[in-house]
Motif scaffolding. Structure first.
Motif, PDB file in Angstrom:
ATOM      1  N   PRO A 123     -10.434   6.988  27.294  1.00 47.52           N
ATOM      2  CA  PRO A 123     -11.648   7.212  26.670  1.00 47.52           C
ATOM      3  C   PRO A 123     -12.036   8.545  26.663  1.00 47.52           C
ATOM      4  O   PRO A 123     -12.834   9.275  25.888  1.00 47.52           O
ATOM      5  CB  PRO A 123     -12.695   6.507  27.393  1.00 47.52           C
ATOM      6  N   ASN A 124     -11.485   9.671  27.268  1.00 48.12           N
ATOM      7  CA  ASN A 124     -11.869  11.138  27.382  1.00 48.12           C
ATOM      8  C   ASN A 124     -10.739  12.014  26.868  1.00 48.12           C
ATOM      9  O   ASN A 124     -10.778  13.059  26.848  1.00 48.12           O
ATOM     10  CB  ASN A 124     -12.243  11.606  28.871  1.00 48.12           C
ATOM     11  N   ILE A 125     -10.083  11.402  26.119  1.00 48.82           N
ATOM     12  CA  ILE A 125      -8.976  12.252  25.265  1.00 48.82           C
ATOM     13  C   ILE A 125      -8.969  12.196  23.842  1.00 48.82           C
ATOM     14  O   ILE A 125      -9.345  11.033  23.295  1.00 48.82           O
ATOM     15  CB  ILE A 125      -7.488  11.577  25.665  1.00 48.82           C
ATOM     16  N   PRO A 126      -8.954  13.350  23.376  1.00 51.32           N
ATOM     17  CA  PRO A 126      -9.002  13.332  21.797  1.00 51.32           C
ATOM     18  C   PRO A 126      -7.758  12.505  21.339  1.00 51.32           C
ATOM     19  O   PRO A 126      -6.587  12.698  21.551  1.00 51.32           O
ATOM     20  CB  PRO A 126      -8.926  14.728  21.411  1.00 51.32           C
ATOM     21  N   ILE A 127      -8.034  11.491  20.339  1.00 57.46           N
ATOM     22  CA  ILE A 127      -7.134  10.665  19.743  1.00 57.46           C
ATOM     23  C   ILE A 127      -7.315  10.521  18.094  1.00 57.46           C
ATOM     24  O   ILE A 127      -8.528  10.105  17.687  1.00 57.46           O
ATOM     25  CB  ILE A 127      -7.209   9.381  20.290  1.00 57.46           C
ATOM     26  N   HIS A 128      -6.143  11.119  17.614  1.00 55.95           N
ATOM     27  CA  HIS A 128      -6.286  11.076  15.872  1.00 55.95           C
ATOM     28  C   HIS A 128      -5.280  10.445  15.381  1.00 55.95           C
ATOM     29  O   HIS A 128      -4.166  10.385  15.693  1.00 55.95           O
ATOM     30  CB  HIS A 128      -6.719  12.643  15.568  1.00 55.95           C
ATOM     31  N   GLY A 129      -5.293  10.362  14.204  1.00 55.81           N
ATOM     32  CA  GLY A 129      -4.270   9.442  13.492  1.00 55.81           C
ATOM     33  C   GLY A 129      -4.053  10.116  12.078  1.00 55.81           C
ATOM     34  O   GLY A 129      -5.142  10.814  11.362  1.00 55.81           O
ATOM     35  N   ALA A 130      -3.062   9.655  11.313  1.00 60.59           N
ATOM     36  CA  ALA A 130      -3.104   9.875   9.937  1.00 60.59           C
ATOM     37  C   ALA A 130      -2.118   8.968   9.428  1.00 60.59           C
ATOM     38  O   ALA A 130      -1.085   8.195   9.763  1.00 60.59           O
ATOM     39  CB  ALA A 130      -2.409  11.199   9.820  1.00 60.59           C
ATOM     40  N   VAL A 131      -2.278   8.732   7.952  1.00 63.83           N
ATOM     41  CA  VAL A 131      -1.258   7.827   7.128  1.00 63.83           C
ATOM     42  C   VAL A 131      -0.379   8.675   6.566  1.00 63.83           C
ATOM     43  O   VAL A 131      -0.736   9.760   5.849  1.00 63.83           O
ATOM     44  CB  VAL A 131      -1.943   6.925   6.133  1.00 63.83           C
ATOM     45  N   VAL A 132       0.877   8.574   6.886  1.00 66.67           N
ATOM     46  CA  VAL A 132       2.035   9.579   6.114  1.00 66.67           C
ATOM     47  C   VAL A 132       2.854   8.618   5.094  1.00 66.67           C
ATOM     48  O   VAL A 132       3.504   7.576   5.586  1.00 66.67           O
ATOM     49  CB  VAL A 132       2.893   9.871   7.415  1.00 66.67           C
ATOM     50  N   ILE A 133       2.976   9.424   4.015  1.00 60.53           N
ATOM     51  CA  ILE A 133       3.593   8.667   2.821  1.00 60.53           C
ATOM     52  C   ILE A 133       5.136   9.148   2.939  1.00 60.53           C
ATOM     53  O   ILE A 133       5.366  10.507   2.972  1.00 60.53           O
ATOM     54  CB  ILE A 133       3.000   9.213   1.518  1.00 60.53           C
ATOM     55  N   ALA A 134       6.129   8.235   3.216  1.00 59.02           N
ATOM     56  CA  ALA A 134       7.408   8.746   3.732  1.00 59.02           C
ATOM     57  C   ALA A 134       8.176   8.933   2.123  1.00 59.02           C
ATOM     58  O   ALA A 134       9.369   9.718   2.279  1.00 59.02           O
ATOM     59  CB  ALA A 134       8.222   7.729   4.451  1.00 59.02           C
TER      60      ALA A 134
ATOM     61  N   ALA B 154      -2.661  10.008  -5.902  1.00 58.58           N
ATOM     62  CA  ALA B 154      -3.356  10.165  -6.793  1.00 58.58           C
ATOM     63  C   ALA B 154      -4.844  10.241  -6.282  1.00 58.58           C
ATOM     64  O   ALA B 154      -5.521  11.063  -6.733  1.00 58.58           O
ATOM     65  CB  ALA B 154      -3.134   9.098  -7.779  1.00 58.58           C
ATOM     66  N   SER B 155      -5.414   9.546  -5.529  1.00 57.89           N
ATOM     67  CA  SER B 155      -6.569   9.616  -4.888  1.00 57.89           C
ATOM     68  C   SER B 155      -6.675   9.280  -3.508  1.00 57.89           C
ATOM     69  O   SER B 155      -5.885   8.290  -2.981  1.00 57.89           O
ATOM     70  CB  SER B 155      -7.554   8.766  -5.669  1.00 57.89           C
ATOM     71  N   LYS B 156      -7.446   9.658  -2.461  1.00 60.50           N
ATOM     72  CA  LYS B 156      -7.557   9.507  -1.333  1.00 60.50           C
ATOM     73  C   LYS B 156      -9.054   9.776  -0.528  1.00 60.50           C
ATOM     74  O   LYS B 156      -9.654  10.586  -1.345  1.00 60.50           O
ATOM     75  CB  LYS B 156      -6.396  10.063  -0.429  1.00 60.50           C
ATOM     76  N   PRO B 157      -9.247   9.276   0.386  1.00 58.72           N
ATOM     77  CA  PRO B 157     -10.616   9.693   0.929  1.00 58.72           C
ATOM     78  C   PRO B 157     -10.621  10.958   1.453  1.00 58.72           C
ATOM     79  O   PRO B 157      -9.505  11.384   1.889  1.00 58.72           O
ATOM     80  CB  PRO B 157     -10.713   8.767   2.171  1.00 58.72           C
ATOM     81  N   LEU B 158     -11.813  11.634   1.532  1.00 60.61           N
ATOM     82  CA  LEU B 158     -11.721  13.299   1.890  1.00 60.61           C
ATOM     83  C   LEU B 158     -11.779  12.904   3.499  1.00 60.61           C
ATOM     84  O   LEU B 158     -11.733  14.222   4.149  1.00 60.61           O
ATOM     85  CB  LEU B 158     -13.218  14.010   1.315  1.00 60.61           C
ATOM     86  N   ASP B 159     -12.319  12.130   4.316  1.00 60.56           N
ATOM     87  CA  ASP B 159     -12.450  12.133   5.447  1.00 60.56           C
ATOM     88  C   ASP B 159     -11.330  11.450   6.357  1.00 60.56           C
ATOM     89  O   ASP B 159     -11.789  11.222   7.771  1.00 60.56           O
ATOM     90  CB  ASP B 159     -13.723  11.458   5.969  1.00 60.56           C
ATOM     91  N   PHE B 160     -10.312  11.390   5.697  1.00 62.18           N
ATOM     92  CA  PHE B 160      -9.232  10.597   6.498  1.00 62.18           C
ATOM     93  C   PHE B 160      -7.848  11.405   5.982  1.00 62.18           C
ATOM     94  O   PHE B 160      -7.417  11.291   4.763  1.00 62.18           O
ATOM     95  CB  PHE B 160      -9.080   9.204   6.323  1.00 62.18           C
ATOM     96  N   PRO B 161      -6.929  11.814   6.986  1.00 63.01           N
ATOM     97  CA  PRO B 161      -5.766  12.361   6.632  1.00 63.01           C
ATOM     98  C   PRO B 161      -4.863  11.558   6.383  1.00 63.01           C
ATOM     99  O   PRO B 161      -4.344  10.694   6.622  1.00 63.01           O
ATOM    100  CB  PRO B 161      -5.547  13.097   7.877  1.00 63.01           C
ATOM    101  N   ILE B 162      -4.472  11.877   4.681  1.00 62.83           N
ATOM    102  CA  ILE B 162      -2.967  11.128   4.177  1.00 62.83           C
ATOM    103  C   ILE B 162      -2.433  12.134   3.535  1.00 62.83           C
ATOM    104  O   ILE B 162      -2.622  12.856   2.547  1.00 62.83           O
ATOM    105  CB  ILE B 162      -3.688   9.887   3.089  1.00 62.83           C
ATOM    106  N   PHE B 163      -1.038  11.971   3.893  1.00 60.32           N
ATOM    107  CA  PHE B 163      -0.261  13.249   3.105  1.00 60.32           C
ATOM    108  C   PHE B 163       1.276  12.904   3.301  1.00 60.32           C
ATOM    109  O   PHE B 163       1.611  11.647   4.012  1.00 60.32           O
ATOM    110  CB  PHE B 163      -0.266  14.498   4.136  1.00 60.32           C
ATOM    111  N   HIS B 164       2.152  13.464   2.795  1.00 62.97           N
ATOM    112  CA  HIS B 164       3.518  13.098   2.728  1.00 62.97           C
ATOM    113  C   HIS B 164       4.051  13.837   3.841  1.00 62.97           C
ATOM    114  O   HIS B 164       3.720  14.590   4.797  1.00 62.97           O
ATOM    115  CB  HIS B 164       4.302  14.021   1.698  1.00 62.97           C
ATOM    116  N   ALA B 165       5.453  13.184   4.108  1.00 59.23           N
ATOM    117  CA  ALA B 165       5.983  13.338   5.579  1.00 59.23           C
ATOM    118  C   ALA B 165       6.336  14.885   5.816  1.00 59.23           C
ATOM    119  O   ALA B 165       6.022  15.479   7.074  1.00 59.23           O
ATOM    120  CB  ALA B 165       7.180  12.565   5.676  1.00 59.23           C
TER     121      ALA B 165
END
Length: 300
Positions: A130-141, A148-159
């Protein structure tokens, strides 16, 4: 295990089996997933700062619901989770409708929303730390995919952006907060891969020894299996048949079952071929134990 079982099914189960096409599609999907993860792994190998990587972390939460996370990367200052998608085409992410759409050849398909999948994983990992920064991303391999379109508030990117994403997070979260190895061990203690098995009978399997080069049926000639099509020969080609039998039917086999599986006419030849494997007796029958690591057995 699932990959090897699907490979054995496609190789051994008859095409007339009612679920054969389903199994074949599942094999394509599993191989695509592995290829996508390999693409991400390629870039992660360039990390020079201290870290630990868990690939395919699988566990049950307190409600006995399964979580399967493609990558968990542990640093001293934060934990990152990646959901990898290896899909081609033009991709649209619509968080309001919780849709992940892929358009290819004028056909649009909807897939499970990876953003929601990953958010679910992040919530449970955050509950562990609970006290550790934990983040994620969707990676397109897939390198040919177009986001073409993605949310501004969530990281989605190529590998190929994986390292840059990691570096930006490490700049933002630079304060050491955890012991990398301790967190790694805690997560690995949770790891319990999903046990999914497909069971068949000997009658449902194709008979014979198949050439690893051209998949034609091989003949047993002078102590070796010979392919009449490409002339490839292999003394231990029957190991693959035993491996498939172990994955799909049973971990033990009788001489008669082995003869049927490999289309051998002589039980004495079968006995010679099975001499490398432990034998035990049960209910008046002799059984040969097929080792899990059968391909590591080398006999000259």
């Amino acid at each position: 295990m699932r990959l090897h079982q699907l490979e054995a099914i496609v190789r051994r189960v008859s095409e007339v089996h009612p679920d054969y096409l389903y199994f074949k599609e599942q094999l394509v999907m599993v191989n695509a997933g592995i290829s996508g993860e390999d693409e991400v792994q390629f870039f992660l190998q360039e990390l020079v700062m201290p870290h630990r990587v868990i690939r395919n972390l699988s566990f049950l939460n307190t409600q006995q619901q399964r979580h399967e996370i493609d990558f968990v990367i542990i640093f001293a200052s934060l934990i990152l989770c990646f959901e990898v998608k290896n899909v081609a085409g033009t991709l649209h992410f619509d968080t309001d409708a919780s849709q992940f759409l892929r358009t290819r050849a004028d056909v649009t398909e909807r897939f499970p929303n990876p953003v929601e999948q990953l958010n679910r994983h992040l919530r449970v990992i955050s509950s562990f730390f609970p006290n550790i920064p934990i983040h994620g991303a969707v990676v397109i391999a897939n390198r040919r995919a177009i986001i073409a379109s993605k949310p501004l508030d969530f990281p989605i990117f190529h590998a190929d952006y994986v390292l840059s994403f990691i570096e930006k997070n490490l700049v933002q979260y630079a304060e050491p907060l955890l012991d990398i190895n301790e967190v790694y061990n805690d997560l690995m203690m949770l790891h319990s891969p999903k046990k999914e098995s497909f069971t068949f009978t000997l009658k449902q399997l194709k008979r014979g020894i198949f050439c690893e080069k051209c998949m034609a049926k091989m003949h047993f000639v002078h102590g070796k299996f010979l392919c009449p099509s490409c002339r490839f020969q292999n003394k231990y080609a029957y190991f693959q048949a035993l491996h498939d039998f172990r994955l799909l039917v049973d971990t033990k086999i009788t001489n008669q079952q082995f003869c049927e599986l490999c289309e051998l006419t002589s039980r004495h030849v079968a006995k010679r071929l099975l001499q490398f494997f432990p034998v035990f007796y049960k209910g008046g029958y002799s059984y040969y134990e097929i080792p899990e690591q059968i391909f590591t057995i080398i006999h000259d």
